[in-house]
Scaffold this motif. Structure first.
Motif, PDB file in Angstrom:
ATOM      1  N   THR A   1       0.615  -1.459   0.133  1.00  0.00           N
ATOM      2  CA  THR A   1      -0.185   0.355   0.103  1.00  0.00           C
ATOM      3  C   THR A   1       1.001   0.960   0.022  1.00  0.00           C
ATOM      4  OG1 THR A   1      -1.428  -1.432   0.884  1.00  0.00           O
ATOM      5  CG2 THR A   1      -2.060   1.308   0.965  1.00  0.00           C
ATOM      6  N   ALA A   2       2.238   1.346   1.292  1.00  0.00           N
ATOM      7  CA  ALA A   2       2.865   2.156   0.676  1.00  0.00           C
ATOM      8  C   ALA A   2       3.494   2.581  -0.533  1.00  0.00           C
ATOM      9  CB  ALA A   2       3.774   2.690   1.665  1.00  0.00           C
ATOM     10  N   ARG A   3       3.561   1.545  -0.752  1.00  0.00           N
ATOM     11  CA  ARG A   3       4.281   1.604  -2.661  1.00  0.00           C
ATOM     12  C   ARG A   3       3.692   2.305  -4.154  1.00  0.00           C
ATOM     13  NH1 ARG A   3       7.805   0.976   0.039  1.00  0.00           N
ATOM     14  NH2 ARG A   3       7.621   3.281  -0.007  1.00  0.00           N
ATOM     15  N   THR A   4       1.673   1.333  -3.694  1.00  0.00           N
ATOM     16  CA  THR A   4       1.180   2.331  -3.970  1.00  0.00           C
ATOM     17  C   THR A   4       0.679   3.406  -4.015  1.00  0.00           C
ATOM     18  OG1 THR A   4       0.341  -0.104  -4.455  1.00  0.00           O
ATOM     19  CG2 THR A   4      -1.485   2.641  -4.605  1.00  0.00           C
ATOM     20  N   LEU A   5       0.602   4.160  -2.905  1.00  0.00           N
ATOM     21  CA  LEU A   5      -0.053   5.072  -2.426  1.00  0.00           C
ATOM     22  C   LEU A   5       1.269   6.670  -3.646  1.00  0.00           C
ATOM     23  CD1 LEU A   5      -0.528   5.734   0.906  1.00  0.00           C
ATOM     24  CD2 LEU A   5      -2.050   6.256  -0.928  1.00  0.00           C
ATOM     25  N   GLY A   6       2.760   5.989  -2.929  1.00  0.00           N
ATOM     26  CA  GLY A   6       3.953   6.398  -3.782  1.00  0.00           C
ATOM     27  C   GLY A   6       3.876   6.644  -5.256  1.00  0.00           C
ATOM     28  N   TRP A   7       3.406   5.707  -5.694  1.00  0.00           N
ATOM     29  CA  TRP A   7       3.710   5.893  -7.052  1.00  0.00           C
ATOM     30  C   TRP A   7       2.111   6.151  -7.659  1.00  0.00           C
ATOM     31  CZ3 TRP A   7       7.597   4.676  -9.696  1.00  0.00           C
ATOM     32  CH2 TRP A   7       8.020   4.413  -9.211  1.00  0.00           C
ATOM     33  N   THR A   8       1.048   6.360  -7.844  1.00  0.00           N
ATOM     34  CA  THR A   8       0.015   7.574  -7.429  1.00  0.00           C
ATOM     35  C   THR A   8       0.593   9.172  -7.053  1.00  0.00           C
ATOM     36  OG1 THR A   8      -1.611   5.450  -6.629  1.00  0.00           O
ATOM     37  CG2 THR A   8      -2.553   7.607  -6.954  1.00  0.00           C
ATOM     38  N   LEU A   9       0.414  10.018  -6.328  1.00  0.00           N
ATOM     39  CA  LEU A   9       0.820  10.837  -5.877  1.00  0.00           C
ATOM     40  C   LEU A   9       1.865  11.278  -7.463  1.00  0.00           C
ATOM     41  CD1 LEU A   9       1.724  11.132  -2.211  1.00  0.00           C
ATOM     42  CD2 LEU A   9       0.309  12.033  -3.351  1.00  0.00           C
ATOM     43  N   HIS A  10       3.352  10.266  -7.169  1.00  0.00           N
ATOM     44  CA  HIS A  10       3.437  10.821  -8.941  1.00  0.00           C
ATOM     45  C   HIS A  10       3.746  10.774 -10.106  1.00  0.00           C
ATOM     46  CE1 HIS A  10       6.724   9.702 -12.328  1.00  0.00           C
ATOM     47  NE2 HIS A  10       5.719   8.678 -12.452  1.00  0.00           N
ATOM     48  N   LEU A  11       2.369  10.243  -9.808  1.00  0.00           N
ATOM     49  CA  LEU A  11       1.852  10.038 -11.193  1.00  0.00           C
ATOM     50  C   LEU A  11       0.771  11.390 -11.469  1.00  0.00           C
ATOM     51  CD1 LEU A  11       0.062   6.414 -12.059  1.00  0.00           C
ATOM     52  CD2 LEU A  11       1.942   7.370 -13.431  1.00  0.00           C
ATOM     53  N   ILE A  12       0.061  11.883 -10.436  1.00  0.00           N
ATOM     54  CA  ILE A  12      -0.889  12.607 -10.513  1.00  0.00           C
ATOM     55  C   ILE A  12      -0.212  13.728 -10.546  1.00  0.00           C
ATOM     56  CG2 ILE A  12      -2.885  11.305  -9.742  1.00  0.00           C
ATOM     57  CD1 ILE A  12      -2.092  13.513  -6.306  1.00  0.00           C
ATOM     58  N   THR A  13       0.965  13.715 -10.637  1.00  0.00           N
ATOM     59  CA  THR A  13       1.539  15.266 -10.596  1.00  0.00           C
ATOM     60  C   THR A  13       2.369  16.054 -11.801  1.00  0.00           C
ATOM     61  OG1 THR A  13       3.787  14.388 -10.120  1.00  0.00           O
ATOM     62  CG2 THR A  13       3.806  14.683  -8.383  1.00  0.00           C
ATOM     63  N   ARG A  14       1.730  14.531 -12.618  1.00  0.00           N
ATOM     64  CA  ARG A  14       1.913  14.681 -13.750  1.00  0.00           C
ATOM     65  C   ARG A  14       1.161  14.614 -14.702  1.00  0.00           C
ATOM     66  NH1 ARG A  14       7.249  13.472 -11.568  1.00  0.00           N
ATOM     67  NH2 ARG A  14       8.623  13.873 -13.552  1.00  0.00           N
ATOM     68  N   ASP A  15      -0.486  15.446 -14.498  1.00  0.00           N
ATOM     69  CA  ASP A  15      -1.564  15.008 -14.445  1.00  0.00           C
ATOM     70  C   ASP A  15      -2.292  15.982 -14.288  1.00  0.00           C
ATOM     71  OD1 ASP A  15      -4.119  14.947 -15.550  1.00  0.00           O
ATOM     72  OD2 ASP A  15      -3.879  13.326 -16.732  1.00  0.00           O
ATOM     73  N   THR A  16      -2.479  17.407 -14.625  1.00  0.00           N
ATOM     74  CA  THR A  16      -2.877  18.244 -13.534  1.00  0.00           C
ATOM     75  C   THR A  16      -4.825  18.513 -13.386  1.00  0.00           C
ATOM     76  OG1 THR A  16      -2.769  19.763 -15.191  1.00  0.00           O
ATOM     77  CG2 THR A  16      -1.088  20.224 -13.572  1.00  0.00           C
ATOM     78  N   ALA A  17      -5.064  17.719 -14.878  1.00  0.00           N
ATOM     79  CA  ALA A  17      -6.711  17.581 -14.477  1.00  0.00           C
ATOM     80  C   ALA A  17      -7.066  16.751 -13.860  1.00  0.00           C
ATOM     81  CB  ALA A  17      -7.414  17.247 -16.191  1.00  0.00           C
ATOM     82  N   VAL A  18      -6.272  15.202 -13.701  1.00  0.00           N
ATOM     83  CA  VAL A  18      -6.708  14.840 -12.691  1.00  0.00           C
ATOM     84  C   VAL A  18      -6.672  14.808 -11.273  1.00  0.00           C
ATOM     85  CG1 VAL A  18      -6.048  12.503 -12.065  1.00  0.00           C
ATOM     86  CG2 VAL A  18      -6.542  12.405 -14.341  1.00  0.00           C
ATOM     87  N   ALA A  19      -5.338  15.453 -10.725  1.00  0.00           N
ATOM     88  CA  ALA A  19      -5.069  16.008  -9.514  1.00  0.00           C
ATOM     89  C   ALA A  19      -6.214  17.147  -8.781  1.00  0.00           C
ATOM     90  CB  ALA A  19      -3.958  17.021  -9.566  1.00  0.00           C
ATOM     91  N   GLN A  20      -6.880  18.168 -10.169  1.00  0.00           N
ATOM     92  CA  GLN A  20      -8.383  19.072  -9.938  1.00  0.00           C
ATOM     93  C   GLN A  20      -8.910  18.056  -9.466  1.00  0.00           C
ATOM     94  OE1 GLN A  20      -8.066  21.954  -9.304  1.00  0.00           O
ATOM     95  NE2 GLN A  20     -10.483  22.599  -9.139  1.00  0.00           N
ATOM     96  N   LYS A  21      -9.488  17.011  -9.934  1.00  0.00           N
ATOM     97  CA  LYS A  21     -10.428  16.069  -9.956  1.00  0.00           C
ATOM     98  C   LYS A  21     -11.213  15.598  -8.934  1.00  0.00           C
ATOM     99  CE  LYS A  21     -12.130  14.646 -15.208  1.00  0.00           C
ATOM    100  NZ  LYS A  21     -13.136  16.000 -14.911  1.00  0.00           N
ATOM    101  N   LEU A  22      -9.681  14.919  -8.309  1.00  0.00           N
ATOM    102  CA  LEU A  22      -9.613  14.490  -6.903  1.00  0.00           C
ATOM    103  C   LEU A  22      -9.750  15.663  -6.303  1.00  0.00           C
ATOM    104  CD1 LEU A  22      -6.062  12.063  -7.941  1.00  0.00           C
ATOM    105  CD2 LEU A  22      -8.920  11.500  -7.552  1.00  0.00           C
ATOM    106  N   LYS A  23      -9.326  16.418  -5.710  1.00  0.00           N
ATOM    107  CA  LYS A  23      -9.232  17.047  -5.462  1.00  0.00           C
ATOM    108  C   LYS A  23     -10.589  17.762  -5.319  1.00  0.00           C
ATOM    109  CE  LYS A  23      -5.475  19.898  -7.011  1.00  0.00           C
ATOM    110  NZ  LYS A  23      -5.240  21.540  -7.450  1.00  0.00           N
ATOM    111  N   GLU A  24     -11.081  17.936  -5.910  1.00  0.00           N
ATOM    112  CA  GLU A  24     -12.281  18.654  -5.852  1.00  0.00           C
ATOM    113  C   GLU A  24     -13.196  17.214  -5.445  1.00  0.00           C
ATOM    114  OE1 GLU A  24     -13.911  19.326  -9.889  1.00  0.00           O
ATOM    115  OE2 GLU A  24     -12.867  20.809  -9.796  1.00  0.00           O
ATOM    116  N   GLU A  25     -13.280  16.071  -5.505  1.00  0.00           N
ATOM    117  CA  GLU A  25     -13.899  14.656  -4.577  1.00  0.00           C
ATOM    118  C   GLU A  25     -13.124  15.267  -3.480  1.00  0.00           C
ATOM    119  OE1 GLU A  25     -14.953  11.402  -6.952  1.00  0.00           O
ATOM    120  OE2 GLU A  25     -13.243   9.918  -5.844  1.00  0.00           O
TER     121      GLU A  25
END
Length: 438
Positions: A258-282
């Protein structure tokens, strides 16, 4: 690949054993230094191995040689009636209702971790590997052990890193099936971490047994594990050794993945501002209730897509007990069957733009288009991860609490390189900048 380069690459990083063909063909058969091998990426063939004829495919000797000293009697490695009995005993501990009960505790732990970053005092560059390991360990300690391991997170992380980086690598002696009495350098070098785990877990179980006898044991997963009985069998419970092996299994197969999954997830959303915005709204719309987690479809989709691209367990090996045929491919008793989520989940024949981060694939309206056996971060069939729902709930809550308060930014355009050390880790330390949201 010849024997020496095969053994060297297996020890250094098994991910590098795969070539372009493995991402293009659904079956790759041949003879490797480990003997006759069939790499199966076809969901129909994967179903045959993991579900339809699962009794014919056992965990391979190599996996037991590598992980056996630590996890010998845990759910990950046991077979036959021993595994079925333990699975029956533990299944009630991971029901949806029981998992939902842990959501409030998970959320409290996540909020403490995020508040401890003090982002209101300025942006911080964080070692994400370390922070996510600490966070998931604190969640494990709080939900499973009622914080009986509180304060030992740093020690456990250090011991786990040593075990994965040195002790859990594939030794050439294990690959060659050398006698167990010949010392393995990796196991010798990681002996301290093994002793650390065994001492801590032994003491933990002993303390909890005493509290059970005294009648003041907390209502958590460890108490349930020690109290559980095989109602369909002889009514017995798990031995202390089985309990300890499964606690270590939960640490490796739960906390670490789970730790590794969270690390890779955070890495991926730094590369996609549109997805990051959807996540913040949710995240902003989540009322922190366990029931509200079901509505967090973008969080779930992003995490599932992260696990597709960076599967926590990149490969599984099974050994055929008897002759079989998998979609016309002959299998002989003793053959090795490799099922690699790293290949399957990036396979050209199974995914549109397989190397592209597209979390919308996993939104509810699209999820039905994904074959059950083309996405395997939790394995599949009878041996599917018993804690899958627990891990997904934990990851969603952690991601939401981070994004409620933080902007997460990359500090370098260089992509982190994955390396297989049992789990899928970043070769270099993953660092990200976090700043308070405006």
């Amino acid at each position: 690949m010849g024997l020496v380069p095969f053994l060297w690459q297996s020890w250094r990083d098994p991910l590098q054993l795969w070539g372009e063909l493995h991402f293009q063909e659904l079956y790759v058969a041949g003879t490797s230094p480990l003997g006759r091998t069939l790499v199966v990426s076809d969901p129909v063939g994967v179903r045959r191995v993991l579900t339809d004829n699962a009794l014919n495919y056992e965990k391979g000797d190599l996996q037991r040689r590598v992980l056996g000293p630590m996890l010998a009697d845990g759910l990950l490695l046991t077979e036959g009636e021993q595994w079925r009995r333990a699975r029956r005993i533990m299944a009630p501990l991971f029901t949806p209702a029981y998992t939902a009960k842990t959501a409030e505790v998970m959320d409290a732990v996540c909020r403490r971790r995020v508040e401890g970053w003090k982002l209101d005092q300025g942006a911080r560059i964080l070692n994400i590997d370390h922070e996510m390991s600490g966070l998931t360990f604190d969640i494990l300690s709080a939900t499973m052990f009622s914080d009986d391991l509180d304060g030992d997170a740093a020690g456990f992380e250090k011991a786990l890193n040593q075990f994965l980086e040195v002790g859990a690598r594939i030794s050439p002696l294990d690959a060659l099936k050398a006698p167990d009495w010949i010392p393995r350098l990796g196991k010798v070098a990681s002996r301290g971490s093994s002793h650390f785990f065994q001492e801590r877990v032994t003491a933990l179980v002993k303390r909890r047994r005493a509290r059970l006898e005294a009648g003041d044991a907390p209502d958590d997963l460890l108490t349930a594990l020690l109290s559980a009985r095989d109602d369909e069998g002889d009514g017995s419970g798990l031995s202390d050794h089985e309990v300890m092996s499964n606690i270590l299994t939960f640490i490796l197969a739960g906390h670490e993945t789970t730790a590794r999954t969270l690390g890779w997830t955070l890495h991926l959303i730094t590369r996609d501002t549109a997805v990051a915005q959807k996540l913040k709204e949710e995240a902003d719309g989540w009322d922190r209730s366990s029931g509200g987690i079901k509505a967090m479809v973008w969080h779930k989709a992003v995490i599932e897509e992260a696990m597709r691209l960076f599967p926590p367990a990149p490969a599984m090996i099974r050994q055929a007990v008897a002759d079989d045929a998998i979609e016309g491919h002959e299998v002989k008793a003793g053959d090795s069957i490799v099922i690699a989520p790293w290949l399957i989940q990036r396979h050209e024949k199974l995914w549109d733009e397989p190397d592209v981060f597209k979390p919308e694939r996993f939104l509810p309206e699209n999820r039905k288009n994904i074959d059950r056996y083309a996405w395997l971060p939790f394995s599949g069939g009878p041996r599917i991860c018993i804690g899958a729902a627990f891990a997904m709930q934990e990851a969603i809550i952690a991601l939401a609490e981070i994004l409620k308060v933080a902007e997460v930014e990359a500090i370098t355009p260089v992509q982190p390189r994955p390396i297989q050390q049992i789990t899928l880790r970043s070769r270099e330390t993953m660092r990200l900048r976090l700043r308070a949201r405006k």
